[in-house]
Design an enzyme around this catalytic site. Structure first.
Site, mmCIF file in Angstrom:
data_model
loop_
_atom_site.group_PDB
_atom_site.id
_atom_site.type_symbol
_atom_site.label_atom_id
_atom_site.label_comp_id
_atom_site.label_asym_id
_atom_site.label_seq_id
_atom_site.Cartn_x
_atom_site.Cartn_y
_atom_site.Cartn_z
ATOM 1 C CE LYS A 1 -3.867 -1.706 2.779
ATOM 2 N NZ LYS A 1 -5.154 -1.630 1.669
ATOM 3 N NE ARG B 1 -10.972 -9.792 -2.026
ATOM 4 C CZ ARG B 1 -11.296 -8.955 -2.644
ATOM 5 N NH1 ARG B 1 -11.589 -9.340 -3.924
ATOM 6 N NH2 ARG B 1 -11.656 -7.667 -2.358
HETATM 7 N N1 BES Z 1 -8.204 -3.601 4.526
HETATM 8 C C1 BES Z 1 -8.354 -3.485 3.068
HETATM 9 C C2 BES Z 1 -9.447 -2.712 2.661
HETATM 10 C C3 BES Z 1 -9.699 -1.298 3.619
HETATM 11 C C4 BES Z 1 -9.328 -0.036 2.836
HETATM 12 C C5 BES Z 1 -10.360 -1.154 4.623
HETATM 13 C C6 BES Z 1 -9.569 1.093 3.525
HETATM 14 C C7 BES Z 1 -10.390 0.269 5.419
HETATM 15 C C8 BES Z 1 -10.054 1.111 4.597
HETATM 16 C C9 BES Z 1 -8.076 -4.581 2.056
HETATM 17 O O1 BES Z 1 -7.512 -5.495 2.553
HETATM 18 C C10 BES Z 1 -7.522 -4.220 0.840
HETATM 19 O O2 BES Z 1 -6.631 -3.787 0.875
HETATM 20 N N2 BES Z 1 -8.566 -4.195 -0.294
HETATM 21 C C11 BES Z 1 -7.994 -3.854 -1.395
HETATM 22 C C12 BES Z 1 -8.775 -4.860 -2.189
HETATM 23 C C13 BES Z 1 -8.382 -4.643 -3.752
HETATM 24 C C14 BES Z 1 -6.659 -5.091 -3.863
HETATM 25 C C15 BES Z 1 -9.094 -5.726 -4.635
HETATM 26 C C16 BES Z 1 -8.751 -2.513 -1.908
HETATM 27 O O3 BES Z 1 -9.698 -2.107 -1.273
HETATM 28 O O4 BES Z 1 -8.055 -1.823 -2.395
HETATM 29 MN MN MN Z 2 -5.402 -5.493 1.989
#
Ligand code: BES
Ligand code: MN
Ligand code: ZN
Length: 492
Positions: free
Chosen positions: A270, A344
């Site tokens: 990230k 997931r």
């Molecule tokens: N934990 C994150 C989702 C999230 C984002 C929670 C912002 C709270 C605030 C999750 O694991 C994630 O990174 N999801 C990705 C999925 C994508 C790679 C398909 C996302 O939302 O970018």
């Molecule tokens: Mn994530």
């Protein structure tokens, strides 16, 4: 925490010197005050702009000779629109105001018309609005304590009734605050081991615990959780709490919480700013633990399984990589194309395991997608379900508790998007479309025919700013869904 009690109106018990008054919008005077107190105070604060609107509060000094130092007036909005949420917010407003003007004890003449669920909502508002996370603060000596003592003056036939409602509220708030504390703790302090230890402490009496370690997970074939864990220096756990009521259980429910104690994104790292709040990625797990902390007290008539797959998601030297294929407990293979879609993957095992317990219903709670935050913002959770009846019951519970959800459809045709060339499914869709739905469709692969609701709590689990209109919500972890789940279980 504030100490609450109910006393009979008639008793001469020494009361605090601050009284609390309710007012409705567009109605003259206070709803719960003797006329003699009402008139002059009303005039005084009305001149300052207090109109009884929801969210309004005012502090006034009563005429001398009343044995009162101060009055706090709380607006409830229009009388016709009064609901539980208005009272919860009024409680939160009172907590904030009391801290601001350094009042530590207060009483209210509780209107007979306001019933037990309304007492509960008001008390919840006070307790949750008083919450502060001070674990890491070293300079608190002169900080105001907030409300320490609160008394309900009620007709004598309602004393024990009121005390029971207070106890329920205390229980709901305590569970929520346990979750908030876990979410707000630094990610190097609240590790998978700490979540597991929390579960160990909750396991007594009607609650049993099975704690699966890495060795067990290998034996069980929990490839999703193990895969995400490889890049972390810390051990993963699968936590299984089990509550059994004393009588015959009406049904069994599994609540499954995502327990990523820190989400760096893994190798699909990230950006720095997106990582700032990723200690909150275990908010689903925190909600499950919050619920279990209160089950022995609230004694719902259903069996409850609390299931938490927990690990960090880190980019260590051996970390799982885009292109890797993982196999979940139910045998399905998952191609990893983005290591940041890790929730997931760990839930594939959590949900498969829940199905193995042969439960009647599954509810999962996960901070799953940023897309859900984009779509619904910080106050609404996404809800996706294979069972309209169960979703309806969840909706009733969340509405009662003021924790809003909004349904998103599990669009069958989008299932194409998670088809993989090399495995059964892949962990991301094609482009940037329908991210929350894609997440839900992925999870659906692991629940079989069991009635199931997926709550994507990515937005409301953690607040980066406060909402003045909702004073019982505080900066940081909200402990969302503890109260809704307790209500759902109680009414199941
Ligand atoms: N934990 C994150 C989702 C999230 C984002 C929670 C912002 C709270 C605030 C999750 O694991 C994630 O990174 N999801 C990705 C999925 C994508 C790679 C398909 C996302 O939302 O970018
Ligand atoms: Mn994530
Ligand atoms: Zn995550």
């Amino acid at each position: 925490m504030t100490h609450f009690s109910a006393v009979a109106n008639t008793s001469k018990t020494l009361t605090p010197k601050t009284g609390v008054l309710f007012a409705f919008e567009k109605e003259e005077g206070f709803f719960n005050a003797a006329a003699k107190v009402g008139k002059s105070i009303w005039k005084q604060i009305k001149d300052e702009g207090f109109l009884g609107k929801e969210g309004q509060s005012a502090v006034a000094h009563p005429p001398s000779g009343l044995a009162l130092d101060r009055l706090i007036a709380l607006g409830l909005g229009p009388k016709k629109e009064l609901n539980l949420e208005s009272l919860r917010r009024a409680g939160g407003r009172l907590a904030r105001k009391a801290r601001e003007v350094r009042i530590e004890s207060a009483f209210i003449e509780w209107p007979r018309q306001f019933k037990d669920d309304q007492i509960k909502a008001f008390v919840e508002g006070i307790l949750l609005g008083s919450y502060q996370f001070n674990r890491y603060k070293t300079q608190l000596k002169d900080a105001p304590k907030g409300l320490q003592k609160f008394i309900f003056k009620v007709p004598s036939d309602l004393v024990s009734f009121t005390n029971r409602a207070i106890q329920t509220a205390e229980s709901y708030a305590e569970g929520t605050i346990l979750a908030r504390d876990l979410i707000n703790g630094a990610p190097s302090d609240v590790t998978p081991k700490v979540l597991a230890d929390t579960a160990v402490k909750l396991a007594k009496g009607s609650i049993q615990l099975k704690l699966y370690t890495k060795k067990d997970l290998v034996r069980m074939g929990a490839g999703g959780l193990l895969g995400v864990n490889i890049g972390s220096a810390l051990e993963p756990y699968l936590i299984h709490l089990h509550y059994k009521p004393t009588g015959k259980a009406k049904k069994s429910v599994a609540i499954v919480g995502k327990g990523i104690t820190f989400d760096s994104g893994g190798l699909s790292l990230k950006p720095a700013a997106s990582m700032e709040t990723m200690k909150m990625d275990m908010s689903g797990a925190a909600a499950v633990l919050g619920v279990f902390s209160q089950l022995a007290k609230l004694k719902p008539n259903v069996e409850v399984h609390g299931i938490i797959p927990t690990t960090e998601n880190m980019p260590g030297g051996r970390a799982y990589k885009p292109g890797d294929v993982l196999k979940a407990i139910n045998g399905k293979t998952m191609e990893v194309l983005n290591t940041d879609a890790e929730g997931r993957l760990v839930l594939s095992d959590g949900l498969s395991y829940a199905v193995q317990q042969k439960v009647d219903e599954i509810i999962d709670l996960a901070t799953l997608t940023g897309a859900c935050v984009v779509a619904l913002g910080s106050l609404i959770s996404g809800a996706l379900s294979n069972d309209p009846k169960l979703l309806d019951r969840v909706k009733k519970a969340t509405d009662t508790e003021g924790e809003r959800i909004w349904e998103l459809p599990l669009v069958k045709e989008y299932r194409e998007d998670i088809k993989s060339k090399v495995a059964d499914i892949k962990n991301i869709g094609g482009g940037r479309e329908a991210g929350t739905i894609i997440g839900g469709l992925f999870l659906q692969e692991f629940v079989g025919d069991t009635p199931w609701v997926h709550l994507d709590i990515a937005g409301p689990a953690y607040l980066e700013r406060e909402y003045p209109g909702i004073p019982y919500l505080t900066y940081g972890g909200t402990g969302l869904m503890v109260r809704s789940l307790l209500t759902l279980l109680k009414t199941s």
